[in-house]
Design a protein around this motif. Structure first.
Motif, short mmCIF file in Angstrom:
data_model
loop_
_atom_site.label_atom_id
_atom_site.label_comp_id
_atom_site.label_asym_id
_atom_site.label_seq_id
_atom_site.Cartn_x
_atom_site.Cartn_y
_atom_site.Cartn_z
N MET A 48 11.46 13.03 -19.96
CA MET A 48 12.80 13.09 -19.42
C MET A 48 13.22 14.55 -19.28
SD MET A 48 16.30 11.56 -21.08
CE MET A 48 16.01 9.87 -20.65
N ASP A 49 13.63 14.95 -18.08
CA ASP A 49 14.06 16.33 -17.85
C ASP A 49 15.47 16.56 -18.37
OD1 ASP A 49 11.67 16.99 -16.64
OD2 ASP A 49 12.38 16.53 -14.64
N GLN A 50 16.33 15.57 -18.23
CA GLN A 50 17.70 15.70 -18.69
C GLN A 50 17.72 15.61 -20.22
OE1 GLN A 50 20.42 13.15 -16.65
NE2 GLN A 50 21.98 13.34 -18.22
N GLU A 51 18.46 16.52 -20.85
CA GLU A 51 18.51 16.54 -22.30
C GLU A 51 19.90 16.25 -22.84
OE1 GLU A 51 16.49 20.23 -23.41
OE2 GLU A 51 14.74 18.96 -23.75
N ASN A 52 20.64 15.45 -22.07
CA ASN A 52 21.92 14.96 -22.55
C ASN A 52 22.22 13.66 -21.83
OD1 ASN A 52 23.85 15.40 -20.19
ND2 ASN A 52 22.97 17.43 -20.42
N VAL A 53 23.12 12.88 -22.41
CA VAL A 53 23.56 11.64 -21.80
C VAL A 53 25.06 11.55 -22.05
CG1 VAL A 53 23.02 10.27 -23.87
CG2 VAL A 53 23.09 9.17 -21.64
N SER A 54 25.77 10.98 -21.07
CA SER A 54 27.22 10.89 -21.26
C SER A 54 27.75 9.61 -20.63
CB SER A 54 27.92 12.11 -20.67
OG SER A 54 27.73 12.18 -19.29
N ALA A 55 28.96 9.26 -21.05
CA ALA A 55 29.67 8.11 -20.50
C ALA A 55 31.14 8.52 -20.39
CB ALA A 55 29.52 6.89 -21.40
N THR A 56 31.84 7.91 -19.44
CA THR A 56 33.25 8.23 -19.20
C THR A 56 34.05 6.94 -19.08
OG1 THR A 56 32.62 10.26 -18.03
CG2 THR A 56 34.85 9.44 -17.65
#
Length: 157
Positions: A1-9
């Protein structure tokens, strides 16, 4: 996985100051947590400054001890717009070690009684030595959404 964060709004029908006050209260964190891992605040004082340490009693079936405690250090405190902390452990000698993952809430007022809240889990600073035994993120994508829904219920009560 290239992205090293996850978020929700999620958008809340309450003022940002009310949301921030709940997030700054460690005793509310067990009720907010979407995984069920957070059990109770060991340090109950409100979060008021960058660098402040607050400890949480935790439980995870896959943790070597089941029950354990984390030490969190406030990294971001910008009332009522942002709050965030690094999670780590306290060694027997009192030395704190942080794993490099950050929990952060960003609050964007959309009016006097509406707030957009974004929860981000960022593991970009986790060293390779930790990545060898913990897969990131260590929870499913529903965790952040669950946490925001729990937070919305708390601030709306």
């Amino acid at each position: 996985m290239d992205q090293e964060n996850v978020s929700a709004t999620l958008t809340f029908a309450v003022p940002a100051a009310r949301v921030f006050a709940v997030l700054a209260d460690p005793t509310a964190h067990a009720a907010i947590d979407g995984t069920g891992w957070v059990q109770e605040a060991a340090d109950r004082a409100p979060l008021t400054e960058v660098g402040q340490i607050f400890r949480m009693d935790m439980y995870h079936a896959n943790h070597p001890h089941g029950d354990y405690q984390v030490a969190n250090q406030v990294q971001v405190l910008d009332p009522p717009r942002a709050i965030g902390w690094l999670t780590g452990t306290e060694k027997a000698d009192g030395h704190l070690e942080f794993g490099g993952w950050l929990w952060r809430y960003d609050l964007a007022p959309l009016g006097p009684s509406e707030t957009e809240v974004t929860l981000t889990y960022d593991w970009s600073a986790v060293p390779q030595s930790i990545r060898e035994y913990i897969q990131f993120p260590p929870f499913g994508p529903e965790h952040l959404t669950n946490s925001l829904q729990h937070l919305a219920e708390l601030v709306s009560a």
